[in-house]
Design a protein around this motif. Structure first.
Motif, PDB file in Angstrom:
ATOM      1  N   MET A  79       0.859  -1.195   0.000  1.00 17.43           N
ATOM      2  CA  MET A  79       0.000   0.000   0.000  1.00 17.43           C
ATOM      3  C   MET A  79       0.887   1.235   0.000  1.00 17.43           C
ATOM      4  SD  MET A  79      -1.431   0.334   3.891  1.00 17.43           S
ATOM      5  CE  MET A  79      -0.304   0.807   5.210  1.00 17.43           C
ATOM      6  N   PRO A  83      -5.379   3.828   3.868  1.00 19.76           N
ATOM      7  CA  PRO A  83      -6.591   4.598   3.608  1.00 19.76           C
ATOM      8  C   PRO A  83      -7.314   5.088   4.875  1.00 19.76           C
ATOM      9  CG  PRO A  83      -6.573   2.572   2.323  1.00 19.76           C
ATOM     10  CD  PRO A  83      -5.448   2.483   3.308  1.00 19.76           C
ATOM     11  N   HIS A 102      -7.544  -5.006  -0.409  1.00 19.32           N
ATOM     12  CA  HIS A 102      -7.247  -3.687   0.154  1.00 19.32           C
ATOM     13  C   HIS A 102      -6.369  -3.845   1.387  1.00 19.32           C
ATOM     14  CE1 HIS A 102     -11.258  -2.859  -1.882  1.00 19.32           C
ATOM     15  NE2 HIS A 102     -10.307  -2.369  -2.660  1.00 19.32           N
ATOM     16  N   CYS A 119     -15.374  -3.362   4.659  1.00 19.23           N
ATOM     17  CA  CYS A 119     -14.093  -2.826   4.225  1.00 19.23           C
ATOM     18  C   CYS A 119     -14.218  -1.306   4.090  1.00 19.23           C
ATOM     19  CB  CYS A 119     -13.714  -3.457   2.881  1.00 19.23           C
ATOM     20  SG  CYS A 119     -12.245  -2.727   2.131  1.00 19.23           S
ATOM     21  N   SER A 121     -12.572   0.635   2.258  1.00 19.98           N
ATOM     22  CA  SER A 121     -12.334   1.085   0.886  1.00 19.98           C
ATOM     23  C   SER A 121     -13.509   0.821  -0.040  1.00 19.98           C
ATOM     24  CB  SER A 121     -11.083   0.424   0.308  1.00 19.98           C
ATOM     25  OG  SER A 121      -9.934   0.871   0.983  1.00 19.98           O
ATOM     26  N   CYS A 122     -14.052  -0.409   0.026  1.00 20.84           N
ATOM     27  CA  CYS A 122     -15.110  -0.777  -0.928  1.00 20.84           C
ATOM     28  C   CYS A 122     -16.460  -1.058  -0.265  1.00 20.84           C
ATOM     29  CB  CYS A 122     -14.685  -1.985  -1.749  1.00 20.84           C
ATOM     30  SG  CYS A 122     -14.514  -3.500  -0.784  1.00 20.84           S
TER      31      CYS A 122
END
Length: 129
Positions: A79, A83, A102, A119, A121-122
């Protein structure tokens, strides 16, 4: 757990096993020492005692794979920036990659998953057990 306490526990288990096998020649079961790892993550600005206190809560025992960053290139290959905390990986960090691909600092994703089962991120649902 300090190394001295672990050594004491192991020594006591070995002595107990020797004692049981010597005292009873007809013993059909010999005690076995089992290695048990209780995993938790020490959060930033948290004391060791606070981290151990959380370790017994089931929601903090998560089945996440971790990769320890041994060089910056490895961290950046997993990464570029976490995030969640928006901090780049550094040597010594533990990074977890969710099944969706991720990656996050392990302490960041554990804290996130304590409060949410998706998650960051998604938003796909993640079952950590």
């Amino acid at each position: 757990m300090p190394d001295s306490a672990i050594d004491s526990l192991v020594s006591g288990a070995i002595e107990f096993s020797k004692h049981c096998s010597v005292d009873d020649d007809d013993l059909l079961v010999i005690p076995v020492v089992v290695d048990l790892d209780v995993c938790t993550v020490q959060l930033k600005r948290e004391t060791i005692d606070e981290a151990y206190g959380r370790a017994i809560r089931s929601e903090c025992l998560m089945n996440l794979g971790k990769v320890r960053v041994e060089d910056v290139d490895l961290g950046l290959s997993l990464m570029e920036t976490c995030p969640i905390c928006l901090i780049d990986p550094t040597v010594g960090d533990q990074i977890s990659v969710l099944p969706f691909g991720h990656a996050f600092h392990n302490h960041c994703i554990v804290q996130w998953l304590i409060n949410s089962n998706s998650c960051p991120s998604c938003r796909l649902r993640f079952d950590s057990n």
